[in-house]
Design a protein around this motif. Structure first.
Motif, PDB file in Angstrom:
ATOM      1  N   HIS A  15      -1.978  -3.105   7.155  1.00  0.00           N
ATOM      2  CA  HIS A  15      -2.564  -4.429   6.940  1.00  0.00           C
ATOM      3  C   HIS A  15      -3.797  -4.282   6.062  1.00  0.00           C
ATOM      4  CE1 HIS A  15      -3.977  -8.483   7.715  1.00  0.00           C
ATOM      5  NE2 HIS A  15      -5.150  -7.997   8.087  1.00  0.00           N
ATOM      6  N   PHE A  16      -3.895  -5.111   5.013  1.00  0.00           N
ATOM      7  CA  PHE A  16      -4.947  -4.959   4.008  1.00  0.00           C
ATOM      8  C   PHE A  16      -6.174  -5.791   4.373  1.00  0.00           C
ATOM      9  CE2 PHE A  16      -6.916  -5.469  -0.212  1.00  0.00           C
ATOM     10  CZ  PHE A  16      -6.855  -4.153  -0.677  1.00  0.00           C
ATOM     11  N   ASN A  17      -7.341  -5.182   4.221  1.00  0.00           N
ATOM     12  CA  ASN A  17      -8.609  -5.846   4.487  1.00  0.00           C
ATOM     13  C   ASN A  17      -8.989  -6.709   3.284  1.00  0.00           C
ATOM     14  OD1 ASN A  17     -11.204  -6.621   5.098  1.00  0.00           O
ATOM     15  ND2 ASN A  17     -11.960  -4.563   5.535  1.00  0.00           N
ATOM     16  N   GLU A  18      -9.033  -8.014   3.485  1.00  0.00           N
ATOM     17  CA  GLU A  18      -9.291  -8.945   2.388  1.00  0.00           C
ATOM     18  C   GLU A  18     -10.664  -8.744   1.751  1.00  0.00           C
ATOM     19  OE1 GLU A  18      -7.372 -11.580   1.077  1.00  0.00           O
ATOM     20  OE2 GLU A  18      -5.697 -10.656   2.135  1.00  0.00           O
ATOM     21  N   THR A  41     -11.430  -8.849  -4.984  1.00  0.00           N
ATOM     22  CA  THR A  41     -12.420  -9.553  -5.808  1.00  0.00           C
ATOM     23  C   THR A  41     -11.809 -10.764  -6.504  1.00  0.00           C
ATOM     24  OG1 THR A  41     -11.985  -8.087  -7.688  1.00  0.00           O
ATOM     25  CG2 THR A  41     -13.796  -7.472  -6.200  1.00  0.00           C
ATOM     26  N   VAL A  42     -10.563 -10.649  -6.912  1.00  0.00           N
ATOM     27  CA  VAL A  42      -9.864 -11.756  -7.562  1.00  0.00           C
ATOM     28  C   VAL A  42      -8.379 -11.613  -7.237  1.00  0.00           C
ATOM     29  CG1 VAL A  42      -9.555 -10.458  -9.713  1.00  0.00           C
ATOM     30  CG2 VAL A  42      -9.470 -12.959  -9.748  1.00  0.00           C
ATOM     31  N   GLY A  80     -12.024  -3.959 -15.080  1.00  0.00           N
ATOM     32  CA  GLY A  80     -13.380  -3.746 -14.607  1.00  0.00           C
ATOM     33  C   GLY A  80     -13.525  -3.697 -13.101  1.00  0.00           C
ATOM     34  N   ASN A  81     -12.414  -3.719 -12.368  1.00  0.00           N
ATOM     35  CA  ASN A  81     -12.469  -3.649 -10.906  1.00  0.00           C
ATOM     36  C   ASN A  81     -12.130  -2.241 -10.427  1.00  0.00           C
ATOM     37  OD1 ASN A  81     -12.959  -6.502 -10.528  1.00  0.00           O
ATOM     38  ND2 ASN A  81     -10.812  -6.823 -11.110  1.00  0.00           N
ATOM     39  N   ASP A  82     -12.416  -1.964  -9.164  1.00  0.00           N
ATOM     40  CA  ASP A  82     -12.057  -0.660  -8.615  1.00  0.00           C
ATOM     41  C   ASP A  82     -10.589  -0.659  -8.199  1.00  0.00           C
ATOM     42  OD1 ASP A  82     -11.954  -2.071  -6.229  1.00  0.00           O
ATOM     43  OD2 ASP A  82     -13.772  -1.190  -5.387  1.00  0.00           O
ATOM     44  N   GLY A  83     -10.103   0.518  -7.788  1.00  0.00           N
ATOM     45  CA  GLY A  83      -8.693   0.660  -7.435  1.00  0.00           C
ATOM     46  C   GLY A  83      -8.230  -0.282  -6.339  1.00  0.00           C
ATOM     47  N   ASP A  88      -7.833  -3.923  -7.690  1.00  0.00           N
ATOM     48  CA  ASP A  88      -6.619  -4.101  -8.500  1.00  0.00           C
ATOM     49  C   ASP A  88      -5.373  -4.085  -7.616  1.00  0.00           C
ATOM     50  OD1 ASP A  88      -8.021  -4.354 -10.833  1.00  0.00           O
ATOM     51  OD2 ASP A  88      -7.677  -2.308 -11.523  1.00  0.00           O
ATOM     52  N   PHE A  89      -5.394  -3.251  -6.580  1.00  0.00           N
ATOM     53  CA  PHE A  89      -4.272  -3.188  -5.637  1.00  0.00           C
ATOM     54  C   PHE A  89      -4.105  -4.538  -4.950  1.00  0.00           C
ATOM     55  CE2 PHE A  89      -2.018  -1.992  -1.772  1.00  0.00           C
ATOM     56  CZ  PHE A  89      -1.131  -1.022  -2.208  1.00  0.00           C
ATOM     57  N   CYS A  90      -5.217  -5.137  -4.549  1.00  0.00           N
ATOM     58  CA  CYS A  90      -5.182  -6.464  -3.931  1.00  0.00           C
ATOM     59  C   CYS A  90      -4.598  -7.488  -4.896  1.00  0.00           C
ATOM     60  CB  CYS A  90      -6.593  -6.874  -3.500  1.00  0.00           C
ATOM     61  SG  CYS A  90      -6.711  -8.598  -2.952  1.00  0.00           S
ATOM     62  N   PHE A  91      -5.000  -7.403  -6.170  1.00  0.00           N
ATOM     63  CA  PHE A  91      -4.495  -8.354  -7.163  1.00  0.00           C
ATOM     64  C   PHE A  91      -2.981  -8.256  -7.273  1.00  0.00           C
ATOM     65  CE2 PHE A  91      -3.518 -10.015 -11.349  1.00  0.00           C
ATOM     66  CZ  PHE A  91      -4.320 -11.154 -11.419  1.00  0.00           C
ATOM     67  N   LEU A  92      -2.461  -7.033  -7.346  1.00  0.00           N
ATOM     68  CA  LEU A  92      -1.009  -6.843  -7.420  1.00  0.00           C
ATOM     69  C   LEU A  92      -0.325  -7.374  -6.161  1.00  0.00           C
ATOM     70  CD1 LEU A  92      -0.931  -3.254  -8.952  1.00  0.00           C
ATOM     71  CD2 LEU A  92       0.135  -5.272  -9.975  1.00  0.00           C
ATOM     72  N   MET A  93      -0.907  -7.078  -4.993  1.00  0.00           N
ATOM     73  CA  MET A  93      -0.312  -7.540  -3.745  1.00  0.00           C
ATOM     74  C   MET A  93      -0.298  -9.056  -3.636  1.00  0.00           C
ATOM     75  SD  MET A  93      -1.761  -4.982  -0.787  1.00  0.00           S
ATOM     76  CE  MET A  93      -1.054  -6.042   0.461  1.00  0.00           C
ATOM     77  N   SER A  94      -1.290  -9.695  -4.229  1.00  0.00           N
ATOM     78  CA  SER A  94      -1.425 -11.149  -4.079  1.00  0.00           C
ATOM     79  C   SER A  94      -0.444 -11.939  -4.926  1.00  0.00           C
ATOM     80  CB  SER A  94      -2.859 -11.573  -4.426  1.00  0.00           C
ATOM     81  OG  SER A  94      -3.098 -11.459  -5.827  1.00  0.00           O
TER      82      SER A  94
END
Length: 403
Positions: free
Chosen positions: A242-245, A249-250, A329-332, A335-341
């Motif tokens: 489970h990912f911590n929101e 960042t975006v 410009g974001n950390d890993g 970017d992972f969150c962005f892909l998951m979203s």
């Protein structure tokens, strides 16, 4: 409420026989249990989460009614790389744990069940520190692990004990015991492990980590790909990871497709070609990978490097009339969150564990996982997933290199 009930009960019991004393004890037990339940629900969220996490990774195995012994076994999980690689390796080890505990290897002769525990061993390169921090920050259930549990001389001694027991190279950096165990695409290699466990099994106490290690132990150094194990334990994996929101960042827009530009050439300028880390060029990305998109569709290009390196891809997508933005410009983890979203389609390299696990855990309806024909690292076969939510989600494609 319990204390008031106690006073009323006590005054009544004083005038009764010894049979009433037994009623007092029953009331005490009932109220004690009730107090424990109430206490749990009023625990701090952090403490309650800690208890839940431990239960999630150590859930009870599925037992046959005639199991005569549940054997504790240790899965030593060799980590490497950063967040994506660590996710894939820990995911593999957890799948092995759930597989062993599922009853799939029950033998009516031995009648053994298995309770598996994952012990982590980080790589020697110091990049493991950032990888561990990212995992623990963004995947809270990983906080229950000691990422250095199997990195000590005491474990190396246990490793050598296993080699003396089973044969093999005694160097800790050498070939692991039961080398065939690491090929787990079919049940037979794991069957050889449980067969050995049925013959002899014991626990050795590691004084450094203060944990027991089973002899024999199972060693895993593999990445979890989208295979039969990933399919079978899809829901368990999504629940555990489970990912911590707060790591976001975006996020992608609901109607936005996402192209992951890994850019190995910039990250590894001297080694990318030798390793075969070849990526789709801008024209292939626009006309083949996302060639089915229509004019006016939206594409976000997410990359860990500066947006200027992605400009040729922006030009190629815009030439087809697509609406494009670059997310950089974001950390890993961000970017992972962005892909998951992303809720529509995401596309990226098949050999990237980072991209594969973002697709596996994320919300995209379609994951286009491409590989180049020239790449030395190829996914030669693909599992047809059947799990709800995973069936038909991944599309694996091979692109020819432009001459």
């Amino acid at each position: 409420a319990c204390s008031a009930f106690f006073k009323h009960s006590q005054s009544s019991m004083e005038s009764r026989s010894s049979g009433a004393k037994r009623s007092w004890r029953r009331v005490f037990v009932i109220c004690g249990v009730a107090s424990l339940v109430v206490t749990y629900f009023f625990l701090s969220p952090q403490l309650r989460a800690s208890i839940s996490n431990e239960m999630e990774v150590h859930h009870e195995p599925v037992n046959h009614h005639d199991i005569i012994e549940t054997v504790p076994v240790t899965i030593v999980c060799q980590l490497s790389g950063e967040m994506g690689n660590n996710l894939a390796k820990l995911g593999r080890c957890l799948s092995l744990k759930w597989w062993l505990e599922s009853g799939a290897f029950y033998n009516s002769t031995d009648k053994l069940g298995y309770a598996a525990r994952v012990a982590l061993r980080h790589q020697d390169h110091n990049k493991w520190v950032r990888g561990a921090k990212d995992l623990q920050r963004c995947f809270p259930n990983t906080n229950q692990f000691d990422f250095s549990e199997a990195n000590n001389p005491e474990f190396e001694s246990i490793w050598k004990m296993q080699h003396k027991l089973l044969g093999g190279n005694e160097r800790v950096s050498g070939t692991p015991p039961f080398n065939e165990i690491n090929t787990v695409d079919a049940p037979f290699p794991l069957q050889s492990f449980v067969s050995e466990v049925s013959k002899r099994h014991s626990l050795v106490y590691n004084t450094a980590s203060k944990r027991n290690v089973s002899l024999p132990f199972l060693f895993s150094d593999y990445f979890q790909s989208i295979d039969a194990l990933a399919d079978r334990f899809y829901q368990e994996s999504r629940q555990f990871f489970h990912f911590n929101e707060s790591c976001c960042t975006v996020k992608a827009d609901p109607d936005e497709n996402v192209f992951h530009y890994r850019n190995f050439k910039k990250e590894m300028p001297k080694r990318w070609n030798g390793f075969g880390f070849h990526e789709a060029d801008p024209q292939q990305a626009a006309n083949e990978v996302f060639g089915h998109l229509k004019e006016g569709d939206k594409v976000a290009i997410v990359t860990r490097f500066g947006g200027e390196s992605a400009q040729p891809y922006v030009d190629a997508f815009e030439a087809r009339g697509l609406k494009v933005r670059v997310v950089d410009g974001n950390d890993g983890p961000a970017d992972f969150c962005f892909l998951m979203s992303a809720q529509k389609e995401i596309a990226g390299m098949a050999i990237s564990t980072y991209f594969a696990w973002a697709g596996y855990l994320g919300n995209a309806t379609r994951v286009i996982s491409y590989q180049m024909a020239s790449s030395k690292l190829k996914i030669l076969s693909h599992h047809n997933c059947t799990s709800k939510g995973l069936r038909g989600k991944f599309d694996f494609v091979t692109l020819n290199n432009v001459l």
